[in-house]
Design a protein around this motif. Structure first.
Motif, PDB file in Angstrom:
ATOM      1  N   ALA A   1       0.843  -1.198   0.000  1.00 27.58           N
ATOM      2  CA  ALA A   1       0.000   0.000   0.000  1.00 27.58           C
ATOM      3  C   ALA A   1       0.884   1.255   0.000  1.00 27.58           C
ATOM      4  CB  ALA A   1      -0.906   0.015   1.218  1.00 27.58           C
ATOM      5  N   VAL A   2       0.602   2.138  -0.959  1.00 29.63           N
ATOM      6  CA  VAL A   2       1.356   3.380  -1.086  1.00 29.63           C
ATOM      7  C   VAL A   2       0.368   4.536  -1.083  1.00 29.63           C
ATOM      8  CG1 VAL A   2       2.874   4.748  -2.569  1.00 29.63           C
ATOM      9  CG2 VAL A   2       3.196   2.287  -2.418  1.00 29.63           C
ATOM     10  N   ALA A   3       0.622   5.508  -0.211  1.00 29.04           N
ATOM     11  CA  ALA A   3      -0.160   6.737  -0.201  1.00 29.04           C
ATOM     12  C   ALA A   3       0.649   7.795  -0.944  1.00 29.04           C
ATOM     13  CB  ALA A   3      -0.431   7.182   1.226  1.00 29.04           C
ATOM     14  N   LEU A   4       0.047   8.368  -1.977  1.00 33.24           N
ATOM     15  CA  LEU A   4       0.706   9.405  -2.768  1.00 33.24           C
ATOM     16  C   LEU A   4       0.093  10.750  -2.399  1.00 33.24           C
ATOM     17  CD1 LEU A   4       0.778   7.545  -6.201  1.00 33.24           C
ATOM     18  CD2 LEU A   4       2.706   7.935  -4.649  1.00 33.24           C
ATOM     19  N   ARG A   5       0.922  11.648  -1.881  1.00 32.19           N
ATOM     20  CA  ARG A   5       0.473  12.963  -1.455  1.00 32.19           C
ATOM     21  C   ARG A   5       1.043  14.002  -2.412  1.00 32.19           C
ATOM     22  NH1 ARG A   5       2.929  16.339   2.360  1.00 32.19           N
ATOM     23  NH2 ARG A   5       4.234  14.598   2.988  1.00 32.19           N
ATOM     24  N   SER A   6       0.176  14.827  -2.959  1.00 34.53           N
ATOM     25  CA  SER A   6       0.590  15.847  -3.910  1.00 34.53           C
ATOM     26  C   SER A   6       1.568  16.818  -3.260  1.00 34.53           C
ATOM     27  CB  SER A   6      -0.649  16.595  -4.413  1.00 34.53           C
ATOM     28  OG  SER A   6      -0.273  17.541  -5.379  1.00 34.53           O
ATOM     29  N   ALA A   7       2.642  17.123  -3.973  1.00 31.46           N
ATOM     30  CA  ALA A   7       3.652  18.053  -3.475  1.00 31.46           C
ATOM     31  C   ALA A   7       4.299  18.756  -4.652  1.00 31.46           C
ATOM     32  CB  ALA A   7       4.704  17.302  -2.668  1.00 31.46           C
ATOM     33  N   ALA A   8       4.615  20.010  -4.468  1.00 28.58           N
ATOM     34  CA  ALA A   8       5.296  20.781  -5.514  1.00 28.58           C
ATOM     35  C   ALA A   8       6.802  20.628  -5.345  1.00 28.58           C
ATOM     36  CB  ALA A   8       4.894  22.244  -5.419  1.00 28.58           C
ATOM     37  N   ASP A   9       7.451  20.151  -6.368  1.00 28.77           N
ATOM     38  CA  ASP A   9       8.907  20.059  -6.442  1.00 28.77           C
ATOM     39  C   ASP A   9       9.548  19.349  -5.241  1.00 28.77           C
ATOM     40  OD1 ASP A   9      11.397  20.349  -7.614  1.00 28.77           O
ATOM     41  OD2 ASP A   9      11.624  22.448  -7.026  1.00 28.77           O
ATOM     42  N   PRO A  10       9.138  18.103  -4.962  1.00 29.30           N
ATOM     43  CA  PRO A  10       9.733  17.409  -3.826  1.00 29.30           C
ATOM     44  C   PRO A  10      11.246  17.278  -3.962  1.00 29.30           C
ATOM     45  CG  PRO A  10       8.462  15.885  -5.188  1.00 29.30           C
ATOM     46  CD  PRO A  10       8.223  17.266  -5.714  1.00 29.30           C
ATOM     47  N   TYR A  11      11.957  17.693  -2.919  1.00 32.24           N
ATOM     48  CA  TYR A  11      13.425  17.607  -2.839  1.00 32.24           C
ATOM     49  C   TYR A  11      14.128  18.348  -3.979  1.00 32.24           C
ATOM     50  CZ  TYR A  11      11.847  13.805   0.160  1.00 32.24           C
ATOM     51  OH  TYR A  11      11.182  13.056   1.105  1.00 32.24           O
ATOM     52  N   GLY A  12      13.412  19.214  -4.681  1.00 34.54           N
ATOM     53  CA  GLY A  12      14.001  19.929  -5.807  1.00 34.54           C
ATOM     54  C   GLY A  12      14.101  19.097  -7.078  1.00 34.54           C
ATOM     55  N   PHE A  13      13.540  17.892  -7.064  1.00 35.55           N
ATOM     56  CA  PHE A  13      13.661  16.991  -8.216  1.00 35.55           C
ATOM     57  C   PHE A  13      12.897  17.495  -9.435  1.00 35.55           C
ATOM     58  CE2 PHE A  13      14.137  13.268  -5.017  1.00 35.55           C
ATOM     59  CZ  PHE A  13      15.468  13.559  -4.836  1.00 35.55           C
ATOM     60  N   SER A  14      11.719  18.056  -9.229  1.00 35.82           N
ATOM     61  CA  SER A  14      10.928  18.547 -10.363  1.00 35.82           C
ATOM     62  C   SER A  14      11.662  19.676 -11.074  1.00 35.82           C
ATOM     63  CB  SER A  14       9.550  19.013  -9.893  1.00 35.82           C
ATOM     64  OG  SER A  14       8.875  17.957  -9.251  1.00 35.82           O
ATOM     65  N   GLY A  15      12.305  20.534 -10.296  1.00 32.63           N
ATOM     66  CA  GLY A  15      13.096  21.618 -10.889  1.00 32.63           C
ATOM     67  C   GLY A  15      14.233  21.091 -11.740  1.00 32.63           C
ATOM     68  N   ARG A  16      14.846  20.003 -11.298  1.00 35.44           N
ATOM     69  CA  ARG A  16      15.934  19.412 -12.081  1.00 35.44           C
ATOM     70  C   ARG A  16      15.398  18.810 -13.384  1.00 35.44           C
ATOM     71  NH1 ARG A  16      19.952  16.400  -7.895  1.00 35.44           N
ATOM     72  NH2 ARG A  16      21.082  15.993  -9.826  1.00 35.44           N
ATOM     73  N   LEU A  17      14.205  18.230 -13.337  1.00 36.07           N
ATOM     74  CA  LEU A  17      13.581  17.726 -14.570  1.00 36.07           C
ATOM     75  C   LEU A  17      13.309  18.879 -15.529  1.00 36.07           C
ATOM     76  CD1 LEU A  17      11.101  15.079 -13.179  1.00 36.07           C
ATOM     77  CD2 LEU A  17      12.862  14.651 -14.892  1.00 36.07           C
ATOM     78  N   ARG A  18      12.786  19.975 -15.002  1.00 39.54           N
ATOM     79  CA  ARG A  18      12.514  21.132 -15.867  1.00 39.54           C
ATOM     80  C   ARG A  18      13.806  21.661 -16.489  1.00 39.54           C
ATOM     81  NH1 ARG A  18       9.138  22.091 -11.348  1.00 39.54           N
ATOM     82  NH2 ARG A  18       6.971  21.615 -11.881  1.00 39.54           N
ATOM     83  N   ALA A  19      14.884  21.660 -15.730  1.00 42.17           N
ATOM     84  CA  ALA A  19      16.187  22.110 -16.261  1.00 42.17           C
ATOM     85  C   ALA A  19      16.637  21.201 -17.404  1.00 42.17           C
ATOM     86  CB  ALA A  19      17.229  22.138 -15.142  1.00 42.17           C
TER      87      ALA A  19
END
Length: 175
Positions: free
Chosen positions: A46-64
């Protein structure tokens, strides 16, 4: 298990990024969300997925990365699970730099198992952290674009984005 989930836009469609404990546990194109959820459930139950903006800065690295910083994903911590062999394959695939490709046979040889190219292909196909474990950089024996869970057109685009050279790069120009 609780993980943070962010949706990151890209030129190839939205990506779903699942992270926790300072590592990426899953990264998949949003149109393949069931694959992401199945992979996480197989590893953690069982995995609970909680919405978060840019967790650990990873999303920003993807955008880069999408903006052309091809080194932005290098060194990102991942927790892909997998068997010991799969983890060895994924670690070797992470060593392929942007703009380069390796064949399944070359990856097998680098692992010291030159006859294991099919097993490498199977492991590559089960990669739960696309892009960061750059399975799109693994090609057929003659540089042909084969097998990519996100689709061959995405693989072609990613390799072109990274400036792939060699036979795989030449094939990009022909299609």
């Amino acid at each position: 298990m609780d993980l943070l989930l962010d949706e990151v836009e890209s030129p190839l469609g939205a990506l779903l990024l699942a992270a926790g404990g300072g590592a990426v546990h899953g990264l998949e194109f949003a149109d393949r969300a069931p694959r992401l959820r199945a992979s996480l459930a197989a590893r953690y139950g069982a995995v609970a997925l909680r919405s978060a903006a840019d967790p650990y800065g990873f999303s920003g690295r993807l955008r880069a990365y999408w903006r052309g910083d091809l080194g932005a994903l290098s060194g990102m911590p991942v927790e892909p699970g997998g068997t010991p062999f799969q983890r060895r394959v994924w670690a070797e695939v992470q060593r392929i730099p942007p703009g380069a490709t390796r064949s399944y046979g070359e990856v097998a040889a680098l692992l010291g198992q030159p006859s294991a190219s099919r097993a490498v292909g199977l492991a590559n196909g089960r990669n739960p952290v696309c892009l960061i474990i750059p399975c799109h950089r693994v090609v057929g024996a003659r540089g042909e674009l084969t097998g990519y869970a996100g689709g061959i057109e995405r693989k072609r685009w990613l390799l072109a984005h990274e400036g792939a050279s060699g036979e795989a790069g030449a094939r990009l120009l022909c299609h």
